[in-house]
Design a protein around this motif. Sequence first.
Motif, PDB file in Angstrom:
ATOM      1  N   TYR A  67       1.093  -1.057  -0.141  1.00 38.47           N
ATOM      2  CA  TYR A  67       0.003   0.172  -0.003  1.00 38.47           C
ATOM      3  C   TYR A  67       0.896   1.298   0.045  1.00 38.47           C
ATOM      4  O   TYR A  67       0.592   2.387  -0.868  1.00 38.47           O
ATOM      5  CB  TYR A  67      -0.841   0.074   1.365  1.00 38.47           C
ATOM      6  CG  TYR A  67      -1.793   1.172   1.258  1.00 38.47           C
ATOM      7  CD1 TYR A  67      -2.927   1.261   0.514  1.00 38.47           C
ATOM      8  CD2 TYR A  67      -1.336   2.197   2.229  1.00 38.47           C
ATOM      9  CE1 TYR A  67      -3.678   2.394   0.556  1.00 38.47           C
ATOM     10  CE2 TYR A  67      -2.216   3.266   2.358  1.00 38.47           C
ATOM     11  CZ  TYR A  67      -3.205   3.383   1.481  1.00 38.47           C
ATOM     12  OH  TYR A  67      -4.144   4.728   1.552  1.00 38.47           O
ATOM     13  N   ASP A  68       2.068   1.355   0.825  1.00 37.57           N
ATOM     14  CA  ASP A  68       2.818   2.378   0.938  1.00 37.57           C
ATOM     15  C   ASP A  68       3.540   2.618  -0.851  1.00 37.57           C
ATOM     16  O   ASP A  68       3.501   3.712  -1.030  1.00 37.57           O
ATOM     17  CB  ASP A  68       4.046   2.161   1.770  1.00 37.57           C
ATOM     18  CG  ASP A  68       3.370   2.688   3.366  1.00 37.57           C
ATOM     19  OD1 ASP A  68       2.514   3.164   3.040  1.00 37.57           O
ATOM     20  OD2 ASP A  68       4.284   2.378   4.193  1.00 37.57           O
ATOM     21  N   VAL A  69       3.967   1.661  -1.082  1.00 38.46           N
ATOM     22  CA  VAL A  69       4.654   1.516  -2.236  1.00 38.46           C
ATOM     23  C   VAL A  69       3.582   2.232  -3.589  1.00 38.46           C
ATOM     24  O   VAL A  69       3.874   2.978  -4.257  1.00 38.46           O
ATOM     25  CB  VAL A  69       5.434   0.273  -2.833  1.00 38.46           C
ATOM     26  CG1 VAL A  69       5.865   0.271  -4.422  1.00 38.46           C
ATOM     27  CG2 VAL A  69       6.471   0.110  -1.845  1.00 38.46           C
ATOM     28  N   ALA A  70       2.388   1.933  -3.705  1.00 37.53           N
ATOM     29  CA  ALA A  70       1.394   2.086  -4.398  1.00 37.53           C
ATOM     30  C   ALA A  70       1.014   3.517  -4.151  1.00 37.53           C
ATOM     31  O   ALA A  70       0.620   4.183  -5.129  1.00 37.53           O
ATOM     32  CB  ALA A  70       0.307   1.128  -4.441  1.00 37.53           C
ATOM     33  N   SER A  71       0.909   3.959  -2.854  1.00 32.68           N
ATOM     34  CA  SER A  71       0.388   5.263  -2.860  1.00 32.68           C
ATOM     35  C   SER A  71       1.400   6.216  -2.846  1.00 32.68           C
ATOM     36  O   SER A  71       1.071   7.559  -3.033  1.00 32.68           O
ATOM     37  CB  SER A  71      -0.488   5.434  -1.541  1.00 32.68           C
ATOM     38  OG  SER A  71       0.849   5.211  -0.296  1.00 32.68           O
ATOM     39  N   ALA A  72       2.374   6.052  -2.972  1.00 32.53           N
ATOM     40  CA  ALA A  72       3.710   6.950  -3.210  1.00 32.53           C
ATOM     41  C   ALA A  72       3.734   7.451  -4.564  1.00 32.53           C
ATOM     42  O   ALA A  72       4.193   8.490  -4.548  1.00 32.53           O
ATOM     43  CB  ALA A  72       5.129   6.187  -2.752  1.00 32.53           C
ATOM     44  N   ASN A  73       3.071   6.672  -5.308  1.00 27.03           N
ATOM     45  CA  ASN A  73       3.482   7.191  -6.920  1.00 27.03           C
ATOM     46  C   ASN A  73       2.011   7.855  -7.206  1.00 27.03           C
ATOM     47  O   ASN A  73       2.091   8.276  -8.665  1.00 27.03           O
ATOM     48  CB  ASN A  73       3.502   5.888  -7.752  1.00 27.03           C
ATOM     49  CG  ASN A  73       4.966   5.244  -7.473  1.00 27.03           C
ATOM     50  OD1 ASN A  73       5.603   5.625  -7.133  1.00 27.03           O
ATOM     51  ND2 ASN A  73       4.913   3.799  -7.641  1.00 27.03           N
ATOM     52  N   THR A  74       1.047   8.173  -6.457  1.00 26.98           N
ATOM     53  CA  THR A  74      -0.095   8.745  -6.886  1.00 26.98           C
ATOM     54  C   THR A  74       0.206  10.348  -6.860  1.00 26.98           C
ATOM     55  O   THR A  74       0.849  10.784  -6.107  1.00 26.98           O
ATOM     56  CB  THR A  74      -1.284   8.743  -6.329  1.00 26.98           C
ATOM     57  OG1 THR A  74      -1.037   8.908  -4.772  1.00 26.98           O
ATOM     58  CG2 THR A  74      -1.570   7.155  -6.184  1.00 26.98           C
ATOM     59  N   PRO A  75      -0.204  11.040  -7.879  1.00 21.77           N
ATOM     60  CA  PRO A  75       0.058  12.750  -7.981  1.00 21.77           C
ATOM     61  C   PRO A  75      -0.823  13.160  -6.859  1.00 21.77           C
ATOM     62  O   PRO A  75      -1.785  12.829  -6.537  1.00 21.77           O
ATOM     63  CB  PRO A  75      -0.551  13.099  -9.317  1.00 21.77           C
ATOM     64  CG  PRO A  75      -1.455  11.823  -9.922  1.00 21.77           C
ATOM     65  CD  PRO A  75      -1.063  10.558  -8.995  1.00 21.77           C
ATOM     66  N   ASP A  76      -0.330  14.286  -6.376  1.00 18.51           N
ATOM     67  CA  ASP A  76      -0.926  15.057  -5.285  1.00 18.51           C
ATOM     68  C   ASP A  76      -2.015  15.727  -6.082  1.00 18.51           C
ATOM     69  O   ASP A  76      -2.163  16.321  -7.005  1.00 18.51           O
ATOM     70  CB  ASP A  76      -0.004  16.229  -4.809  1.00 18.51           C
ATOM     71  CG  ASP A  76       1.068  15.613  -3.944  1.00 18.51           C
ATOM     72  OD1 ASP A  76       0.858  14.546  -3.549  1.00 18.51           O
ATOM     73  OD2 ASP A  76       1.951  16.489  -3.995  1.00 18.51           O
ATOM     74  N   PRO A  77      -3.350  15.916  -5.313  1.00 16.18           N
ATOM     75  CA  PRO A  77      -4.486  16.718  -5.982  1.00 16.18           C
ATOM     76  C   PRO A  77      -4.280  17.902  -6.060  1.00 16.18           C
ATOM     77  O   PRO A  77      -3.556  18.882  -5.532  1.00 16.18           O
ATOM     78  CB  PRO A  77      -5.474  16.387  -4.730  1.00 16.18           C
ATOM     79  CG  PRO A  77      -4.747  16.073  -3.629  1.00 16.18           C
ATOM     80  CD  PRO A  77      -3.527  15.470  -3.902  1.00 16.18           C
TER      81      PRO A  77
END
Length: 66
Positions: free
Chosen positions: A25-35
């Motif tokens: 989850y940490d690895v996947a959420s680190a690559n999401t762009p900021d809103p």
Amino acid sequence: MISSKIFRSRWSALFWAAGIIWTAYDVASANTPDPVTNNSAAAETDATGAMVDNGDLAVLANAMGN
């Protein structure tokens, strides 16, 4: 071997699996762009910091052959 010790107890296997899921989850959420929080566009400037106007854009378009 550590993997044989992990699965001897249900609780240790549960904590191990929770750690794997948490890491994923940490690895996947680190690559999401900021809103986007601000919808206003910044003023357009050139490399020197001077404001860009439509005349400058027309000269550039003419130089490129458009």
